[in-house]
Design a protein around this motif. Structure first.
Motif, PDB file in Angstrom:
ATOM      1  N   SER A  55      19.496  14.095  -9.803  1.00 47.42           N
ATOM      2  CA  SER A  55      18.050  14.087 -10.059  1.00 47.42           C
ATOM      3  C   SER A  55      17.737  14.394 -11.525  1.00 47.42           C
ATOM      4  CB  SER A  55      17.316  15.063  -9.130  1.00 47.42           C
ATOM      5  OG  SER A  55      17.672  16.389  -9.403  1.00 47.42           O
ATOM      6  N   THR A  58      18.393  11.263 -13.442  1.00 44.23           N
ATOM      7  CA  THR A  58      17.277  10.356 -13.180  1.00 44.23           C
ATOM      8  C   THR A  58      16.065  10.741 -14.024  1.00 44.23           C
ATOM      9  OG1 THR A  58      18.098  10.026 -10.929  1.00 44.23           O
ATOM     10  CG2 THR A  58      15.840   9.347 -11.359  1.00 44.23           C
ATOM     11  N   LEU A  81      15.607  -3.160  -7.011  1.00 45.63           N
ATOM     12  CA  LEU A  81      16.377  -1.971  -6.663  1.00 45.63           C
ATOM     13  C   LEU A  81      15.691  -1.204  -5.535  1.00 45.63           C
ATOM     14  CD1 LEU A  81      18.960  -0.559  -7.604  1.00 45.63           C
ATOM     15  CD2 LEU A  81      17.565   0.776  -9.163  1.00 45.63           C
ATOM     16  N   ILE A  82      14.380  -1.038  -5.641  1.00 42.16           N
ATOM     17  CA  ILE A  82      13.621  -0.330  -4.600  1.00 42.16           C
ATOM     18  C   ILE A  82      13.739  -1.055  -3.262  1.00 42.16           C
ATOM     19  CG2 ILE A  82      11.269   0.274  -3.856  1.00 42.16           C
ATOM     20  CD1 ILE A  82      10.703   0.866  -6.884  1.00 42.16           C
ATOM     21  N   ARG A  83      13.763  -2.376  -3.288  1.00 40.99           N
ATOM     22  CA  ARG A  83      13.874  -3.151  -2.044  1.00 40.99           C
ATOM     23  C   ARG A  83      15.194  -2.892  -1.317  1.00 40.99           C
ATOM     24  NH1 ARG A  83      11.626  -7.792  -5.346  1.00 40.99           N
ATOM     25  NH2 ARG A  83       9.397  -7.599  -4.990  1.00 40.99           N
ATOM     26  N   PHE A  84      16.230  -2.493  -2.053  1.00 44.27           N
ATOM     27  CA  PHE A  84      17.528  -2.243  -1.419  1.00 44.27           C
ATOM     28  C   PHE A  84      17.577  -0.918  -0.660  1.00 44.27           C
ATOM     29  CE2 PHE A  84      19.233  -5.484  -4.394  1.00 44.27           C
ATOM     30  CZ  PHE A  84      19.870  -6.274  -3.446  1.00 44.27           C
ATOM     31  N   TYR A  85      16.663   0.014  -0.944  1.00 45.41           N
ATOM     32  CA  TYR A  85      16.658   1.275  -0.204  1.00 45.41           C
ATOM     33  C   TYR A  85      16.358   0.992   1.263  1.00 45.41           C
ATOM     34  CZ  TYR A  85      16.907   4.008  -4.475  1.00 45.41           C
ATOM     35  OH  TYR A  85      17.327   4.567  -5.651  1.00 45.41           O
ATOM     36  N   GLY A  86      17.248   1.467   2.146  1.00 40.40           N
ATOM     37  CA  GLY A  86      17.077   1.253   3.574  1.00 40.40           C
ATOM     38  C   GLY A  86      17.566  -0.104   4.050  1.00 40.40           C
ATOM     39  N   ASP A  87      17.977  -0.975   3.147  1.00 38.65           N
ATOM     40  CA  ASP A  87      18.482  -2.298   3.488  1.00 38.65           C
ATOM     41  C   ASP A  87      19.947  -2.171   3.913  1.00 38.65           C
ATOM     42  OD1 ASP A  87      19.923  -4.964   2.393  1.00 38.65           O
ATOM     43  OD2 ASP A  87      17.823  -5.423   2.866  1.00 38.65           O
ATOM     44  N   GLN A  90      22.408  -1.601   1.124  1.00 38.20           N
ATOM     45  CA  GLN A  90      22.271  -0.405   0.279  1.00 38.20           C
ATOM     46  C   GLN A  90      23.615   0.230  -0.060  1.00 38.20           C
ATOM     47  OE1 GLN A  90      19.456   2.528   1.683  1.00 38.20           O
ATOM     48  NE2 GLN A  90      20.244   4.096   0.331  1.00 38.20           N
TER      49      GLN A  90
END
Length: 194
Positions: A55, A58, A81-87, A90
């Protein structure tokens, strides 16, 4: 890296960061300098002793992205990148990104020299970005091809989800025919094995 043992940084409730090696308070900018110089560190929450290095790194990236002219991460990349969270993909993304940045870092000197020969001393200006973009596209194509081994139909599904596209050129059609032939050969060889 100068040290094999990472420097310990403690983060206190008042958000201050304390470098235990130098016995001094440091800022995120100081930690960014440490990263750039190759000095490894870990950051622990002073109260819970939880490792919060990710963190804090980041936060450093967030601050660097906020500096005019310093941005490395395009908005499109951040959205993807955000779209890959939970995909389902991932789990693969961190390894792929790490591989890509390691490869880029390893080839940085050679790329700089080659770009200087091709484009002159200002090789990495915004105007001479095409060669780097082409290399990235080739890396991504290789990644997609590797994923296609696991699911020969994933590429077709992704293309169908992409929405309307521009008209295909004759090169695109030839490439599709070639890929279709390859897939047909693979199917036939699989049928022969069974």
């Amino acid at each position: 890296m100068a040290n094999s043992v990472p420097t310990t940084i403690k983060k206190y409730a008042n958000r201050r960061l304390y470098n235990t090696a130098s016995s001094a308070y440091v800022t995120l900018a100081d930690l960014a300098k440490m990263v750039k110089s190759g000095e490894d560190f870990v950051v622990f929450d002073a109260k819970s002793n939880e490792d919060i290095t990710r963190s804090v790194l980041t936060q450093i990236i967030f601050e660097q992205e906020g500096i005019e002219g310093q941005s490395l991460l395009p908005t499109t990349f951040l959205r993807q990148l955000i779209r890959f969270y939970g995909d389902s993909m991932q789990a693969l993304i961190p390894s792929y990104l790490e591989f890509t940045i390691d490869r880029f870092t390893g080839e940085k000197q050679a790329m700089s020299e080659a770009a200087s020969r091709l484009f002159g001393p200002d090789a990495f200006s915004a105007g001479s970005f095409a060669a780097l973009q082409e290399m990235t596209q080739k890396n991504f194509a290789a990644f997609n091809q590797a994923l296609g081994v696991f699911s020969p139909f994933s590429g077709a599904a992704a293309a169908a989800e992409g929405g309307p596209k521009k008209a295909a050129s004759s090169d695109d059609i030839d490439e599709l025919r070639s890929k279709l032939s390859e897939m047909q050969e693979k199917l036939e060889s699989l049928a022969k094995k069974s």
